[in-house]
Structures are given as structure tokens and as C-alpha cells.
Design a protein around this motif. Structure first.
Motif, PDB file in Angstrom:
ATOM      1  N   GLU A  31       0.865  -1.179   0.000  1.00  0.00           N
ATOM      2  CA  GLU A  31       0.000   0.000   0.000  1.00  0.00           C
ATOM      3  C   GLU A  31       0.899   1.225   0.000  1.00  0.00           C
ATOM      4  O   GLU A  31       2.099   1.120   0.240  1.00  0.00           O
ATOM      5  CB  GLU A  31      -0.888   0.002   1.243  1.00  0.00           C
ATOM      6  CG  GLU A  31      -0.104   0.084   2.537  1.00  0.00           C
ATOM      7  CD  GLU A  31      -0.986   0.042   3.793  1.00  0.00           C
ATOM      8  OE1 GLU A  31      -0.495   0.435   4.845  1.00  0.00           O
ATOM      9  OE2 GLU A  31      -2.150  -0.367   3.702  1.00  0.00           O
ATOM     10  N   PRO A  32       0.353   2.382  -0.301  1.00  0.00           N
ATOM     11  CA  PRO A  32       1.187   3.592  -0.228  1.00  0.00           C
ATOM     12  C   PRO A  32       1.831   3.719   1.152  1.00  0.00           C
ATOM     13  O   PRO A  32       1.182   3.523   2.178  1.00  0.00           O
ATOM     14  CB  PRO A  32       0.189   4.724  -0.482  1.00  0.00           C
ATOM     15  CG  PRO A  32      -0.904   4.083  -1.279  1.00  0.00           C
ATOM     16  CD  PRO A  32      -1.007   2.676  -0.746  1.00  0.00           C
ATOM     17  N   ALA A 139       4.275  -5.902   9.293  1.00  0.00           N
ATOM     18  CA  ALA A 139       2.922  -6.168   8.814  1.00  0.00           C
ATOM     19  C   ALA A 139       2.149  -6.946   9.874  1.00  0.00           C
ATOM     20  O   ALA A 139       2.715  -7.821  10.535  1.00  0.00           O
ATOM     21  CB  ALA A 139       2.972  -6.972   7.521  1.00  0.00           C
ATOM     22  N   PRO A 140       0.856  -6.652  10.026  1.00  0.00           N
ATOM     23  CA  PRO A 140       0.051  -7.317  11.050  1.00  0.00           C
ATOM     24  C   PRO A 140      -0.413  -8.711  10.615  1.00  0.00           C
ATOM     25  O   PRO A 140      -1.579  -8.949  10.317  1.00  0.00           O
ATOM     26  CB  PRO A 140      -1.125  -6.356  11.226  1.00  0.00           C
ATOM     27  CG  PRO A 140      -1.301  -5.741   9.874  1.00  0.00           C
ATOM     28  CD  PRO A 140       0.080  -5.626   9.309  1.00  0.00           C
ATOM     29  N   HIS A 167       3.882   5.246  10.670  1.00  0.00           N
ATOM     30  CA  HIS A 167       2.802   4.286  10.441  1.00  0.00           C
ATOM     31  C   HIS A 167       2.069   4.608   9.144  1.00  0.00           C
ATOM     32  O   HIS A 167       1.990   5.755   8.741  1.00  0.00           O
ATOM     33  CB  HIS A 167       1.761   4.351  11.571  1.00  0.00           C
ATOM     34  CG  HIS A 167       2.317   4.176  12.933  1.00  0.00           C
ATOM     35  ND1 HIS A 167       2.515   2.942  13.491  1.00  0.00           N
ATOM     36  CD2 HIS A 167       2.731   5.074  13.850  1.00  0.00           C
ATOM     37  CE1 HIS A 167       3.024   3.100  14.712  1.00  0.00           C
ATOM     38  NE2 HIS A 167       3.172   4.377  14.943  1.00  0.00           N
ATOM     39  N   THR A 168       1.520   3.556   8.543  1.00  0.00           N
ATOM     40  CA  THR A 168       0.478   3.681   7.532  1.00  0.00           C
ATOM     41  C   THR A 168      -0.741   3.031   8.176  1.00  0.00           C
ATOM     42  O   THR A 168      -0.647   2.545   9.305  1.00  0.00           O
ATOM     43  CB  THR A 168       0.866   2.948   6.220  1.00  0.00           C
ATOM     44  OG1 THR A 168       0.847   1.544   6.453  1.00  0.00           O
ATOM     45  CG2 THR A 168       2.231   3.400   5.711  1.00  0.00           C
ATOM     46  N   ASN A 173       6.511   1.261  10.498  1.00  0.00           N
ATOM     47  CA  ASN A 173       7.881   1.376  10.007  1.00  0.00           C
ATOM     48  C   ASN A 173       8.802   1.732  11.184  1.00  0.00           C
ATOM     49  O   ASN A 173       8.595   2.749  11.832  1.00  0.00           O
ATOM     50  CB  ASN A 173       8.001   2.482   8.952  1.00  0.00           C
ATOM     51  CG  ASN A 173       7.026   2.297   7.815  1.00  0.00           C
ATOM     52  OD1 ASN A 173       7.032   1.280   7.142  1.00  0.00           O
ATOM     53  ND2 ASN A 173       6.178   3.288   7.598  1.00  0.00           N
ATOM     54  N   ILE A 174       9.809   0.908  11.409  1.00  0.00           N
ATOM     55  CA  ILE A 174      10.779   1.164  12.479  1.00  0.00           C
ATOM     56  C   ILE A 174      12.146   1.317  11.820  1.00  0.00           C
ATOM     57  O   ILE A 174      12.686   0.354  11.265  1.00  0.00           O
ATOM     58  CB  ILE A 174      10.804   0.009  13.503  1.00  0.00           C
ATOM     59  CG1 ILE A 174       9.412  -0.313  14.005  1.00  0.00           C
ATOM     60  CG2 ILE A 174      11.747   0.361  14.664  1.00  0.00           C
ATOM     61  CD1 ILE A 174       9.301  -1.618  14.772  1.00  0.00           C
ATOM     62  N   TRP A 175      12.687   2.536  11.881  1.00  0.00           N
ATOM     63  CA  TRP A 175      14.001   2.821  11.290  1.00  0.00           C
ATOM     64  C   TRP A 175      15.015   2.842  12.417  1.00  0.00           C
ATOM     65  O   TRP A 175      14.839   3.556  13.414  1.00  0.00           O
ATOM     66  CB  TRP A 175      13.976   4.155  10.578  1.00  0.00           C
ATOM     67  CG  TRP A 175      15.037   4.324   9.540  1.00  0.00           C
ATOM     68  CD1 TRP A 175      16.368   4.102   9.692  1.00  0.00           C
ATOM     69  CD2 TRP A 175      14.858   4.733   8.198  1.00  0.00           C
ATOM     70  NE1 TRP A 175      17.029   4.359   8.516  1.00  0.00           N
ATOM     71  CE2 TRP A 175      16.120   4.744   7.570  1.00  0.00           C
ATOM     72  CE3 TRP A 175      13.736   5.097   7.443  1.00  0.00           C
ATOM     73  CZ2 TRP A 175      16.312   5.122   6.251  1.00  0.00           C
ATOM     74  CZ3 TRP A 175      13.930   5.464   6.130  1.00  0.00           C
ATOM     75  CH2 TRP A 175      15.203   5.469   5.541  1.00  0.00           C
ATOM     76  N   LEU A 176      16.068   2.039  12.280  1.00  0.00           N
ATOM     77  CA  LEU A 176      17.059   1.855  13.336  1.00  0.00           C
ATOM     78  C   LEU A 176      18.471   2.076  12.811  1.00  0.00           C
ATOM     79  O   LEU A 176      18.754   1.840  11.640  1.00  0.00           O
ATOM     80  CB  LEU A 176      16.955   0.433  13.899  1.00  0.00           C
ATOM     81  CG  LEU A 176      15.569   0.048  14.400  1.00  0.00           C
ATOM     82  CD1 LEU A 176      15.327  -1.422  14.225  1.00  0.00           C
ATOM     83  CD2 LEU A 176      15.406   0.466  15.828  1.00  0.00           C
ATOM     84  N   ARG A 177      19.341   2.500  13.697  1.00  0.00           N
ATOM     85  CA  ARG A 177      20.763   2.647  13.389  1.00  0.00           C
ATOM     86  C   ARG A 177      21.510   1.581  14.186  1.00  0.00           C
ATOM     87  O   ARG A 177      21.201   1.334  15.343  1.00  0.00           O
ATOM     88  CB  ARG A 177      21.243   4.035  13.816  1.00  0.00           C
ATOM     89  CG  ARG A 177      22.713   4.324  13.546  1.00  0.00           C
ATOM     90  CD  ARG A 177      23.123   5.743  13.979  1.00  0.00           C
ATOM     91  NE  ARG A 177      22.253   6.769  13.418  1.00  0.00           N
ATOM     92  CZ  ARG A 177      21.404   7.521  14.144  1.00  0.00           C
ATOM     93  NH1 ARG A 177      21.301   7.369  15.441  1.00  0.00           N
ATOM     94  NH2 ARG A 177      20.657   8.421  13.559  1.00  0.00           N
TER      95      ARG A 177
END
Length: 179
Positions: A31-32, A139-140, A167-168, A173-177
Motif C-alpha cells: 500500500e502507499p 505487517a500485522p 505508520h500507515t 515502520n521502524i528505522w534503526l541505526r
């Protein structure tokens, strides 16, 4: 200088593909996603694992089938494999070892991201100390089996620092370093 980013969509129970590499589960979650849309514009090259290159496509029977990000991205791709196909594949460079693959992808990416596709390549990059960031789109769904996001039996703990959380309607979305 290019950063190496492992971006992937994962089920809630930690799988990025189903049994046998099945990616059909992902189709209903395409999805977008503004986070991914922005990322795609920041990718300069792909470093792809052999199983991912030869594997199932969540965009099967859709426009963009067989293309990175469903046709939303184009550019240099480097596939890590010891068994390249007998005939050249347009737009694809086959590399036989991680060091040369990372070097070539970083050179091609310039100041943009090298996006890693494939759990094994991501693990190898992490083991080599060259992985900079991880973007996990959760994804759920529970798959119960398949390819894990990160699998390193007997491995050590890897510390990560959260960069962002977005979130969508259906994806987190989890962005990690990599710390």
C-alpha cells in the motif's frame, strides 16, 4: 559516502518470507507508504542476495513484476552469488564476495543509500561491521515459518538505536541505526 541500509517488510512473528521463500503473503500489504516512497528516492544502488534475486516476487502478476520496489526504483544492482546465470542480465552486476559487492555498490551509490535485499546478505554485512541502518516495516500477520529477519544461532546481541517510527493504516515502520 554511501550508507548500507537493510530494508524489509516482516511479519509480526519475525519472518520476511514464508516457507520456501514464498512472498505472496506480502501482496496484500503493498500500500502507499510515505516512508518507503521517500527512501526509494534516496537509494543509489542495491546489494541483493542470490535467493532474493532468484526468488518469489510479491508483485507477481502486477505492473512492475520483477522490478525493484514494484518498478518504483531503477539503478545499479549488485547480486552476491557464486553461481551467476550463464547469460548476462541487463542492469545487474554479479559479484562473488561480500567485500567486492559492498565496494562496488557503495561506489555506484555515491552519497545515497545502498539498499540491501536479502536476509543472508544483511547478516553478512552486520557480521562484517558494514551495516549502518535497518528499516523494518512490520505487517500485522503471523506467518509461523519461513525466512527470519535476522537468524544467527549462537550469535551475540546487536544493539540498535531507533531513528524514527512511522505508520500507515496497516504497516508500522521502524528505522534503526546499528549502535
Amino acid at each position: 559516502m554511501a550508507k548500507l541500509l537493510y530494508s524489509v517488510t516482516m511479519s509480526l512473528d519475525g519472518f520476511i518470507s514464508g516457507p520456501g521463500g514464498d512472498m505472496s503473503w506480502l501482496t496484500e500489504y503493498l500500500e502507499p507508504n510515505p516512508t518507503i516512497d521517500e527512501l526509494v528516492g534516496d537509494i543509489g544502488a542495491l546489494l541483493v542476495g542470490n535467493r532474493t534475486f532468484r526468488g518469489d516476487d510479491p508483485h507477481a502478476d502486477m505492473p512492475g513484476e520483477g522490478e525493484p520496489f514494484g518498478g518504483g526504483w531503477s539503478g545499479p544492482q549488485f547480486v552476491l552469488t557464486r553461481n551467476p546465470p550463464p547469460s548476462p542480465v541487463p542492469g545487474i552486476t554479479f559479484v562473488s564476495d561480500l567485500d567486492s559487492g559492498v565496494a562496488a555498490a557503495k561506489a555506484a551509490a555515491g552519497d545515497s543509500y545502498v539498499n540491501i535485499l536479502g536476509a543472508s546478505v544483511a547478516r553478512q554485512c552486520l557480521d562484517a561491521g558494514v551495516l549502518d541502518e535497518v528499516l523494518v516495516c512490520v505487517a500485522p500477520v503471523l506467518l509461523g515459518d519461513g525466512t527470519r529477519l535476522f537468524d544467527h544461532p549462537g550469535g551475540s546481541t546487536v544493539a540498535l538505536e531507533r531513528v524514527s517510527l512511522t505508520h500507515t493504516p496497516r504497516i508500522t515502520n521502524i528505522w534503526l541505526r546499528v549502535a
